[in-house]
Design a protein around this motif. Structure first.
Motif, PDB file in Angstrom:
ATOM      1  N   ALA A  39       0.951  -1.186  -0.065  1.00  0.00           N
ATOM      2  CA  ALA A  39       0.039   0.076  -0.122  1.00  0.00           C
ATOM      3  C   ALA A  39       0.794   1.349  -0.042  1.00  0.00           C
ATOM      4  O   ALA A  39       1.886   1.279   0.576  1.00  0.00           O
ATOM      5  CB  ALA A  39      -0.833  -0.028   1.292  1.00  0.00           C
ATOM      6  N   CYS A  40       0.511   2.238  -0.794  1.00  0.00           N
ATOM      7  CA  CYS A  40       0.920   3.496  -0.821  1.00  0.00           C
ATOM      8  C   CYS A  40       0.970   4.008   0.417  1.00  0.00           C
ATOM      9  O   CYS A  40       1.802   4.783   1.041  1.00  0.00           O
ATOM     10  CB  CYS A  40       0.403   4.423  -1.941  1.00  0.00           C
ATOM     11  N   SER A  41      -0.107   3.933   1.283  1.00  0.00           N
ATOM     12  CA  SER A  41      -0.314   4.327   2.585  1.00  0.00           C
ATOM     13  C   SER A  41       0.721   4.035   3.637  1.00  0.00           C
ATOM     14  O   SER A  41       1.030   4.855   4.582  1.00  0.00           O
ATOM     15  CB  SER A  41      -1.580   3.651   3.112  1.00  0.00           C
ATOM     16  N   GLY A 190      -8.860  10.544 -15.972  1.00  0.00           N
ATOM     17  CA  GLY A 190      -8.045  11.519 -15.290  1.00  0.00           C
ATOM     18  C   GLY A 190      -7.027  11.210 -14.465  1.00  0.00           C
ATOM     19  O   GLY A 190      -6.461  12.157 -13.963  1.00  0.00           O
ATOM     20  N   ILE A 191      -6.904  10.133 -13.825  1.00  0.00           N
ATOM     21  CA  ILE A 191      -6.171   9.855 -12.688  1.00  0.00           C
ATOM     22  C   ILE A 191      -4.720   9.706 -13.473  1.00  0.00           C
ATOM     23  O   ILE A 191      -4.504   9.191 -14.294  1.00  0.00           O
ATOM     24  CB  ILE A 191      -6.494   8.322 -11.803  1.00  0.00           C
ATOM     25  N   ARG A 192      -3.898  10.479 -12.470  1.00  0.00           N
ATOM     26  CA  ARG A 192      -2.463  10.245 -12.896  1.00  0.00           C
ATOM     27  C   ARG A 192      -1.613   9.642 -11.687  1.00  0.00           C
ATOM     28  O   ARG A 192      -2.226   9.711 -10.488  1.00  0.00           O
ATOM     29  CB  ARG A 192      -1.731  11.466 -13.306  1.00  0.00           C
ATOM     30  N   GLY A 193      -0.479   9.367 -11.685  1.00  0.00           N
ATOM     31  CA  GLY A 193       0.472   8.858 -10.488  1.00  0.00           C
ATOM     32  C   GLY A 193       1.500   9.913 -10.166  1.00  0.00           C
ATOM     33  O   GLY A 193       1.863  10.685 -11.317  1.00  0.00           O
ATOM     34  N   VAL A 194       1.511  10.337  -8.986  1.00  0.00           N
ATOM     35  CA  VAL A 194       2.582  11.242  -8.498  1.00  0.00           C
ATOM     36  C   VAL A 194       3.601  10.619  -7.759  1.00  0.00           C
ATOM     37  O   VAL A 194       3.358  10.082  -6.440  1.00  0.00           O
ATOM     38  CB  VAL A 194       2.125  12.370  -7.903  1.00  0.00           C
ATOM     39  N   ARG A 195       5.009  10.353  -8.410  1.00  0.00           N
ATOM     40  CA  ARG A 195       5.794   9.559  -7.341  1.00  0.00           C
ATOM     41  C   ARG A 195       6.310  10.302  -6.257  1.00  0.00           C
ATOM     42  O   ARG A 195       6.507  11.633  -6.059  1.00  0.00           O
ATOM     43  CB  ARG A 195       7.014   9.298  -8.551  1.00  0.00           C
ATOM     44  N   GLY A 196       6.382   9.539  -5.137  1.00  0.00           N
ATOM     45  CA  GLY A 196       6.780  10.054  -3.933  1.00  0.00           C
ATOM     46  C   GLY A 196       7.836   9.061  -3.319  1.00  0.00           C
ATOM     47  O   GLY A 196       7.768   7.786  -3.094  1.00  0.00           O
ATOM     48  N   GLU A 197       9.002   9.772  -3.107  1.00  0.00           N
ATOM     49  CA  GLU A 197      10.219   8.847  -2.095  1.00  0.00           C
ATOM     50  C   GLU A 197      10.434   9.276  -0.988  1.00  0.00           C
ATOM     51  O   GLU A 197      10.241  10.713  -0.657  1.00  0.00           O
ATOM     52  CB  GLU A 197      11.382   8.961  -3.214  1.00  0.00           C
ATOM     53  N   MET A 198      11.015   8.473   0.080  1.00  0.00           N
ATOM     54  CA  MET A 198      11.182   8.641   1.331  1.00  0.00           C
ATOM     55  C   MET A 198      12.064   7.938   2.051  1.00  0.00           C
ATOM     56  O   MET A 198      12.434   6.842   1.257  1.00  0.00           O
ATOM     57  CB  MET A 198       9.753   8.620   2.187  1.00  0.00           C
ATOM     58  N   LEU A 199      12.654   8.173   3.320  1.00  0.00           N
ATOM     59  CA  LEU A 199      13.535   7.862   3.848  1.00  0.00           C
ATOM     60  C   LEU A 199      13.228   7.688   5.311  1.00  0.00           C
ATOM     61  O   LEU A 199      12.432   8.532   5.751  1.00  0.00           O
ATOM     62  CB  LEU A 199      14.786   8.355   3.832  1.00  0.00           C
ATOM     63  N   VAL A 277       3.423   5.498  -5.638  1.00  0.00           N
ATOM     64  CA  VAL A 277       2.640   6.557  -6.541  1.00  0.00           C
ATOM     65  C   VAL A 277       1.497   7.033  -6.108  1.00  0.00           C
ATOM     66  O   VAL A 277       0.616   5.969  -5.669  1.00  0.00           O
ATOM     67  CB  VAL A 277       2.906   5.737  -7.997  1.00  0.00           C
ATOM     68  N   ARG A 278       1.336   8.083  -5.849  1.00  0.00           N
ATOM     69  CA  ARG A 278       0.038   8.709  -5.229  1.00  0.00           C
ATOM     70  C   ARG A 278      -1.015   8.725  -6.382  1.00  0.00           C
ATOM     71  O   ARG A 278      -0.661   9.562  -7.381  1.00  0.00           O
ATOM     72  CB  ARG A 278       0.447  10.233  -4.437  1.00  0.00           C
ATOM     73  N   PRO A 279      -1.980   8.367  -6.086  1.00  0.00           N
ATOM     74  CA  PRO A 279      -3.012   8.613  -6.924  1.00  0.00           C
ATOM     75  C   PRO A 279      -3.698   9.913  -7.108  1.00  0.00           C
ATOM     76  O   PRO A 279      -4.029  10.277  -6.035  1.00  0.00           O
ATOM     77  CB  PRO A 279      -3.971   7.562  -6.662  1.00  0.00           C
ATOM     78  N   ILE A 297     -13.555   4.871  -4.580  1.00  0.00           N
ATOM     79  CA  ILE A 297     -13.129   6.007  -4.078  1.00  0.00           C
ATOM     80  C   ILE A 297     -11.588   6.155  -4.498  1.00  0.00           C
ATOM     81  O   ILE A 297     -10.841   5.180  -4.163  1.00  0.00           O
ATOM     82  CB  ILE A 297     -13.188   6.274  -2.737  1.00  0.00           C
ATOM     83  N   ASN A 298     -11.142   7.345  -4.962  1.00  0.00           N
ATOM     84  CA  ASN A 298      -9.927   7.533  -5.451  1.00  0.00           C
ATOM     85  C   ASN A 298      -9.405   8.895  -5.271  1.00  0.00           C
ATOM     86  O   ASN A 298     -10.027   9.705  -5.212  1.00  0.00           O
ATOM     87  CB  ASN A 298      -9.700   6.722  -6.584  1.00  0.00           C
ATOM     88  N   GLY A 299      -7.921   8.953  -5.533  1.00  0.00           N
ATOM     89  CA  GLY A 299      -7.461  10.284  -6.033  1.00  0.00           C
ATOM     90  C   GLY A 299      -6.884  11.110  -4.639  1.00  0.00           C
ATOM     91  O   GLY A 299      -7.138  12.353  -4.502  1.00  0.00           O
ATOM     92  N   LEU A 300      -6.726  10.345  -3.530  1.00  0.00           N
ATOM     93  CA  LEU A 300      -6.171  10.815  -2.304  1.00  0.00           C
ATOM     94  C   LEU A 300      -4.942  11.743  -2.349  1.00  0.00           C
ATOM     95  O   LEU A 300      -4.666  12.313  -1.384  1.00  0.00           O
ATOM     96  CB  LEU A 300      -6.276   9.729  -1.088  1.00  0.00           C
ATOM     97  N   TYR A 301      -4.067  11.386  -3.684  1.00  0.00           N
ATOM     98  CA  TYR A 301      -2.918  12.374  -3.649  1.00  0.00           C
ATOM     99  C   TYR A 301      -2.130  12.123  -2.533  1.00  0.00           C
ATOM    100  O   TYR A 301      -1.867  11.426  -1.692  1.00  0.00           O
ATOM    101  CB  TYR A 301      -3.474  13.693  -4.237  1.00  0.00           C
ATOM    102  N   ARG A 302      -1.739  13.532  -1.988  1.00  0.00           N
ATOM    103  CA  ARG A 302      -0.658  13.723  -0.783  1.00  0.00           C
ATOM    104  C   ARG A 302      -1.594  13.736   0.435  1.00  0.00           C
ATOM    105  O   ARG A 302      -1.019  14.339   1.495  1.00  0.00           O
ATOM    106  CB  ARG A 302       0.240  14.633  -1.136  1.00  0.00           C
ATOM    107  N   HIS A 303      -3.074  13.586   0.463  1.00  0.00           N
ATOM    108  CA  HIS A 303      -3.651  13.606   1.566  1.00  0.00           C
ATOM    109  C   HIS A 303      -4.449  12.342   2.219  1.00  0.00           C
ATOM    110  O   HIS A 303      -5.459  12.653   2.621  1.00  0.00           O
ATOM    111  CB  HIS A 303      -4.749  14.836   1.015  1.00  0.00           C
TER     112      HIS A 303
END
Ligand SMILES: Cc1cc2nc3c(=O)[nH]c(=O)nc-3n(C[C@H](O)[C@H](O)[C@H](O)COP(=O)(O)OP(=O)(O)OC[C@H]3O[C@@H](n4cnc5c(N)ncnc54)[C@H](O)[C@@H]3O)c2cc1C
Length: 335
Positions: A39-41, A190-199, A277-279, A297-303
Motif C-alpha cells: 500500500a502507498c499508505s 484523468g487519474i495520474r500517478g505522482v511518485r513520492g520517495e521517502m527515507l 505512486v500517489r493517485p 473512491i480514489n485520488g487521495l494524492y498527498r492527503h
C-alpha cells in the motif's frame, strides 16, 4: 447488507470502519500478505496538517482535513501514536522569502522568533531565527495507525482476506467498494500517478516533538519524528508513475534537507528507503463514484491520511442512504 471493500490501504480501512460502525457486514480483500505490504499508505509521513497543506491545496482540503484530523484523534489519541503537537515551518536564512510566501498562503499560525523556537524544539536553537508555528496540527504513525484499524476491525468480526488479488467486477451479487488506489487507474478518467520517495533515518542525537517542514524554492521537504529515534524524511513529488527505488538526486535532496535541519543527522543510520505512486486527479482532490453495484473512491494524492476519514464518512452515508446528497470535495471548492 454486505459490502465488499477491495484494498486495505488507508481508504479501504477507514471506509470499513465507518461501515462497520453503521452495523454493515463488511469483508475486505487485499492483495498484499499483510497490512501495508503493497500500500502507498505504508510510506506516508502521517502529517495531519490541514492549514499547512493549504499552501498549495484548495480550501476543501483545509476544511475537510480538520474534520478528518478529529476522526483520527477520536480513534487514536488513547493508543499513543497520535501527537497533537503542531507543525513547525522553517527556512534557511537565504530562503527567508519562502517563509513569507508560505505565511501569505496559509492561516492559523503564529510567527516565532529564535527564543520561542528554542522553547518548543531545543534542538533547533540558534539554527533558525524565525519560523511559523501551526499549533492546531498533528501527526500520526501511519503504520501503527493502519495496524490499529486492522486489529479493531478483526476484533469486531470483520474478515480481512490477505493475499487476495480480486477484480471488483467479480462480485456481482454484493455492493463493492473499490479502494485499490493507483491500481484502479484504468477505471477512472484523468487519474495520474505522482511518485513520492521517502527515507527513514535513526539517531539518538536529535529530538523533535513535531513535524518540521523545511521550505526551499525547488524541493521543500519535511521530517516527521517517530518513536525510538526514528524520523521519516519526505517526500519528493515527481510527475511520474515509475516505481523504481529512490534516485541519487532524490536521496541527495532528502538527506540534504535533514542535514540542513540539523547537522547531527549526518551520523544518522539510514533504516529504510521507499517509493510509491500517489493517485491524483488534475485538481488533486479525491472523488467518489458509483457504477451499478460498484462504488469507487480514489485520488487521495498527498492527503490520504488527511482526507480518508471524511471520504469514508461520505461514501458510507451515500451507500446506505439513497437520499443522501453526496457533495464531492471539488464542489465545495467551487462555492
Ligand atoms: C512518500 C509519501 C508520503 C506521503 N505522506 C503523506 C502524509 O504525510 N499525509 C497524508 O495524508 N498522505 C500522505 N501521502 C499520501 C497517501 O499515502 C496516499 O494518499 C494514500 O496512501 C492513498 O491511499 P489508498 O488507500 O487510496 O491507496 P493504497 O494505500 O495504495 O491502498 C490500496 C490498496 O489496494 C490494494 N490492492 C490493489 N489492487 C488490488 C486488488 N486487485 N485486489 C486486492 N487489493 C488490491 C493494494 O495492495 C493496497 O494495499 C504520502 C504518500 C507518499 C508516497
Amino acid at each position: 447488507m454486505k459490502v465488499i471493500v477491495i484494498g486495505a490501504g488507508v481508504m479501504g480501512l477507514t471506509l470499513a470502519t465507518e461501515l462497520d460502525n453503521r452495523g454493515v457486514l463488511v469483508e475486505i480483500y487485499e492483495r498484499g500478505c499483510s497490512v501495508g505490504d503493497k500500500a502507498c499508505s505504508w510510506l506516508a509521513g502521517g502529517m495531519l496538517a490541514p492549514w499547512c497543506e493549504r499552501e498549495n491545496a484548495p480550501l476543501a482540503v483545509q476544511q475537510y482535513g480538520k474534520k478528518s484530523y478529529q476522526w483520527w484523534r477520536n480513534y487514536l489519541q488513547k493508543e499513543g501514536d497520535l501527537y497533537a503537537n503542531g507543525t513547525l515551518v522553517i527556512a534557511q536564512s537565504r530562503d527567508r522569502q519562502e517563509l513569507l510566501r508560505f505565511s501569505r498562503r496559509t492561516e492559523n499560525f503564529e510567527w516565532l522568533d529564535g527564543e520561542a523556537l528554542r522553547d518548543l524544539e531545543p534542538d533547533l536553537a540558534d539554527r533558525f531565527s524565525r519560523s511559523l508555528y501551526f499549533a492546531d496540527e498533528g501527526h500520526l504513525n501511519p503504520r501503527t495507525s493502519l495496524q490499529f484499524l486492522v486489529e479493531r476491525l478483526q476484533k469486531k468480526g470483520v474478515a480481512i482476506h490477505f493475499n487476495s488479488m480480486v477484480d471488483p467486477k467479480s462480485f456481482s451479487q454484493d455492493i463493492v467498494v473499490d479502494c485499490r488506489g493507483i491500481k484502479s487507474k484504468e477505471d477512472w478518467n484523468g487519474i495520474r500517478g505522482v511518485r513520492g520517495e521517502m527515507l527513514i533515518i535513526k539517531t539518538e542525537e536529535v529530538t523533535f516533538q513535531r513535524p518540521i517542514r523545511l521550505l526551499h524554492p525547488r524541493f521543500p521537504l519535511y521530517l516527521v519524528p517517530r518513536k525510538e529515534g526514528q524520523f521519516m524524511v519526505g517526500a519528493t513529488m515527481i510527475e511520474s508513475e515509475k516505481r523504481h527505488s529512490v534516485t541519487v538526486r532524490s536521496m541527495l535532496e532528502l538527506l540534504g534537507s535533514a542535514y540542513a535541519i540539523h547537522p547531527a543527522f549526518a551520523e544518522a543510520e539510514i533504516v529504510e528507503t521507499g517509493c510509491d505512486v500517489r493517485p491524483a486527479f488534475p485538481d488533486n482532490l479525491p472523488r467518489i463514484k458509483q457504477e451499478k453495484n460498484i462504488w469507487s473512491i480514489n485520488g487521495l494524492y498527498r492527503h490520504g491520511f488527511l482526507l480518508a476519514p471524511i471520504m469514508a464518512e461520505k461514501a458510507a452515508n451515500a451507500i446506505l442512504d439513497q437520499n443522501y446528497k453526496l457533495e464531492q470535495l471539488y464542489e465545495y471548492s467551487c462555492k
